[in-house]
Scaffold this motif. Structure first.
Motif, PDB file in Angstrom:
ATOM      1  N   GLU A   1      23.633  10.086  -3.924  1.00  0.00           N
ATOM      2  CA  GLU A   1      24.869  10.666  -4.467  1.00  0.00           C
ATOM      3  C   GLU A   1      24.840  12.190  -4.429  1.00  0.00           C
ATOM      4  O   GLU A   1      25.803  12.825  -3.993  1.00  0.00           O
ATOM      5  CB  GLU A   1      25.092  10.190  -5.904  1.00  0.00           C
ATOM      6  CG  GLU A   1      26.304  10.831  -6.546  1.00  0.00           C
ATOM      7  CD  GLU A   1      26.366  10.656  -8.059  1.00  0.00           C
ATOM      8  OE1 GLU A   1      27.425  10.972  -8.621  1.00  0.00           O
ATOM      9  OE2 GLU A   1      25.367  10.230  -8.659  1.00  0.00           O
ATOM     10  N   PHE A   2      23.743  12.780  -4.877  1.00  0.00           N
ATOM     11  CA  PHE A   2      23.654  14.236  -4.892  1.00  0.00           C
ATOM     12  C   PHE A   2      23.683  14.790  -3.469  1.00  0.00           C
ATOM     13  O   PHE A   2      24.367  15.781  -3.192  1.00  0.00           O
ATOM     14  CB  PHE A   2      22.398  14.699  -5.636  1.00  0.00           C
ATOM     15  CG  PHE A   2      22.307  16.193  -5.769  1.00  0.00           C
ATOM     16  CD1 PHE A   2      23.220  16.898  -6.534  1.00  0.00           C
ATOM     17  CD2 PHE A   2      21.314  16.904  -5.126  1.00  0.00           C
ATOM     18  CE1 PHE A   2      23.153  18.281  -6.660  1.00  0.00           C
ATOM     19  CE2 PHE A   2      21.225  18.285  -5.241  1.00  0.00           C
ATOM     20  CZ  PHE A   2      22.144  18.976  -6.006  1.00  0.00           C
TER      21      PHE A   2
ATOM     22  N   GLU B   1      25.129  13.459  -0.943  1.00  0.00           N
ATOM     23  CA  GLU B   1      26.506  13.326  -0.472  1.00  0.00           C
ATOM     24  C   GLU B   1      27.362  14.486  -0.974  1.00  0.00           C
ATOM     25  O   GLU B   1      28.135  15.082  -0.210  1.00  0.00           O
ATOM     26  CB  GLU B   1      27.096  12.001  -0.937  1.00  0.00           C
ATOM     27  CG  GLU B   1      28.508  11.761  -0.475  1.00  0.00           C
ATOM     28  CD  GLU B   1      29.090  10.444  -0.968  1.00  0.00           C
ATOM     29  OE1 GLU B   1      30.294  10.234  -0.722  1.00  0.00           O
ATOM     30  OE2 GLU B   1      28.379   9.639  -1.600  1.00  0.00           O
ATOM     31  N   ILE B   2      27.215  14.834  -2.236  1.00  0.00           N
ATOM     32  CA  ILE B   2      27.975  15.948  -2.808  1.00  0.00           C
ATOM     33  C   ILE B   2      27.609  17.259  -2.110  1.00  0.00           C
ATOM     34  O   ILE B   2      28.475  18.053  -1.753  1.00  0.00           O
ATOM     35  CB  ILE B   2      27.748  16.034  -4.334  1.00  0.00           C
ATOM     36  CG1 ILE B   2      28.431  14.857  -5.023  1.00  0.00           C
ATOM     37  CG2 ILE B   2      28.238  17.367  -4.899  1.00  0.00           C
ATOM     38  CD1 ILE B   2      28.052  14.684  -6.479  1.00  0.00           C
TER      39      ILE B   2
ATOM     40  N   LEU C   1      29.062  17.215   1.473  1.00  0.00           N
ATOM     41  CA  LEU C   1      30.510  17.462   1.437  1.00  0.00           C
ATOM     42  C   LEU C   1      30.806  18.932   1.140  1.00  0.00           C
ATOM     43  O   LEU C   1      31.707  19.530   1.743  1.00  0.00           O
ATOM     44  CB  LEU C   1      31.179  16.568   0.387  1.00  0.00           C
ATOM     45  CG  LEU C   1      31.318  15.094   0.751  1.00  0.00           C
ATOM     46  CD1 LEU C   1      31.640  14.264  -0.483  1.00  0.00           C
ATOM     47  CD2 LEU C   1      32.378  14.908   1.823  1.00  0.00           C
ATOM     48  N   THR C   2      30.032  19.515   0.245  1.00  0.00           N
ATOM     49  CA  THR C   2      30.235  20.921  -0.114  1.00  0.00           C
ATOM     50  C   THR C   2      29.919  21.841   1.055  1.00  0.00           C
ATOM     51  O   THR C   2      30.635  22.818   1.298  1.00  0.00           O
ATOM     52  CB  THR C   2      29.388  21.283  -1.350  1.00  0.00           C
ATOM     53  OG1 THR C   2      29.711  20.382  -2.416  1.00  0.00           O
ATOM     54  CG2 THR C   2      29.645  22.711  -1.795  1.00  0.00           C
TER      55      THR C   2
ATOM     56  N   ILE D   1      29.692  23.448  -6.136  1.00  0.00           N
ATOM     57  CA  ILE D   1      29.426  22.139  -6.754  1.00  0.00           C
ATOM     58  C   ILE D   1      29.687  22.214  -8.253  1.00  0.00           C
ATOM     59  O   ILE D   1      30.367  21.353  -8.818  1.00  0.00           O
ATOM     60  CB  ILE D   1      27.988  21.670  -6.470  1.00  0.00           C
ATOM     61  CG1 ILE D   1      27.827  21.327  -4.991  1.00  0.00           C
ATOM     62  CG2 ILE D   1      27.627  20.461  -7.346  1.00  0.00           C
ATOM     63  CD1 ILE D   1      26.395  21.046  -4.569  1.00  0.00           C
TER      64      ILE D   1
ATOM     65  N   ARG E   1      33.424  22.372  -8.976  1.00  0.00           N
ATOM     66  CA  ARG E   1      34.191  21.169  -8.632  1.00  0.00           C
ATOM     67  C   ARG E   1      33.850  19.954  -9.484  1.00  0.00           C
ATOM     68  O   ARG E   1      34.732  19.164  -9.797  1.00  0.00           O
ATOM     69  CB  ARG E   1      34.014  20.813  -7.161  1.00  0.00           C
ATOM     70  CG  ARG E   1      34.765  21.765  -6.248  1.00  0.00           C
ATOM     71  CD  ARG E   1      34.718  21.281  -4.819  1.00  0.00           C
ATOM     72  NE  ARG E   1      35.436  22.175  -3.946  1.00  0.00           N
ATOM     73  CZ  ARG E   1      36.699  21.994  -3.591  1.00  0.00           C
ATOM     74  NH1 ARG E   1      37.378  20.982  -4.027  1.00  0.00           N
ATOM     75  NH2 ARG E   1      37.285  22.860  -2.784  1.00  0.00           N
ATOM     76  N   ILE E   2      32.571  19.787  -9.820  1.00  0.00           N
ATOM     77  CA  ILE E   2      32.211  18.574 -10.558  1.00  0.00           C
ATOM     78  C   ILE E   2      31.804  18.857 -12.000  1.00  0.00           C
ATOM     79  O   ILE E   2      31.428  17.939 -12.715  1.00  0.00           O
ATOM     80  CB  ILE E   2      31.121  17.752  -9.840  1.00  0.00           C
ATOM     81  CG1 ILE E   2      29.795  18.506  -9.807  1.00  0.00           C
ATOM     82  CG2 ILE E   2      31.555  17.357  -8.442  1.00  0.00           C
ATOM     83  CD1 ILE E   2      28.650  17.667  -9.290  1.00  0.00           C
TER      84      ILE E   2
ATOM     85  N   ARG F   1      29.260  20.276 -13.392  1.00  0.00           N
ATOM     86  CA  ARG F   1      27.896  19.835 -13.685  1.00  0.00           C
ATOM     87  C   ARG F   1      26.959  20.919 -13.188  1.00  0.00           C
ATOM     88  O   ARG F   1      27.117  21.442 -12.081  1.00  0.00           O
ATOM     89  CB  ARG F   1      27.644  18.520 -12.944  1.00  0.00           C
ATOM     90  CG  ARG F   1      26.254  17.965 -13.107  1.00  0.00           C
ATOM     91  CD  ARG F   1      26.179  16.561 -12.555  1.00  0.00           C
ATOM     92  NE  ARG F   1      25.541  16.586 -11.241  1.00  0.00           N
ATOM     93  CZ  ARG F   1      25.403  15.529 -10.482  1.00  0.00           C
ATOM     94  NH1 ARG F   1      25.902  14.368 -10.851  1.00  0.00           N
ATOM     95  NH2 ARG F   1      24.786  15.614  -9.316  1.00  0.00           N
TER      96      ARG F   1
END
Length: 111
Positions: A8-9, A11-12, A15-16, A33, A36-37, A39
């Motif tokens: 998951e990380f 992937e983020i 994408l970034t 990141i 956008r999320i 976090r």
């Protein structure tokens, strides 16, 4: 479909990198990141993800020119590879298939 190994990380981060395009370097990726999320992201976690993704062939990197503003240090810029883009496409398709397979009765509970 080939089994894609992307957490998951990762992937983020991937994408970034695609979103930032030519401005994808460590601190810019971290800030994007976080914005956008909503976090926090540690530089160490990013560095680990960068290394794993380079080893898997999802990204490549180059060193930029040294600048006085950075005390002569160079930024490492990341770019997504064609294999990285293909992997993101596969993951998007898998997620879309799973979402479309959820029964409507389950989705109605969201309301």
């Amino acid at each position: 479909m080939k089994k894609t190994q992307l957490g998951e990380f990762e992937e983020i981060v991937l994408l970034t990198i695609a979103v930032l395009n030519e401005e994808a370097y460590g601190i810019a990726i971290k800030k994007e990141i976080e914005d956008r999320i909503n976090r926090g992201v540690s530089i160490g976690a990013l560095q680990t993800a960068f290394k794993r993704m380079e080893d898997k062939g999802f990204v490549s990197s180059i060193l930029g020119e040294p600048t006085q503003k950075r005390g002569g240090k160079r930024k490492r810029y990341y770019s997504i590879t064609s294999y990285g883009l293909k992997t993101l496409d596969e993951i998007r398709d898998i997620r879309a298939q799973l979402w479309s397979a959820i029964p409507q009765t389950i989705l109605d509970y969201r309301k």
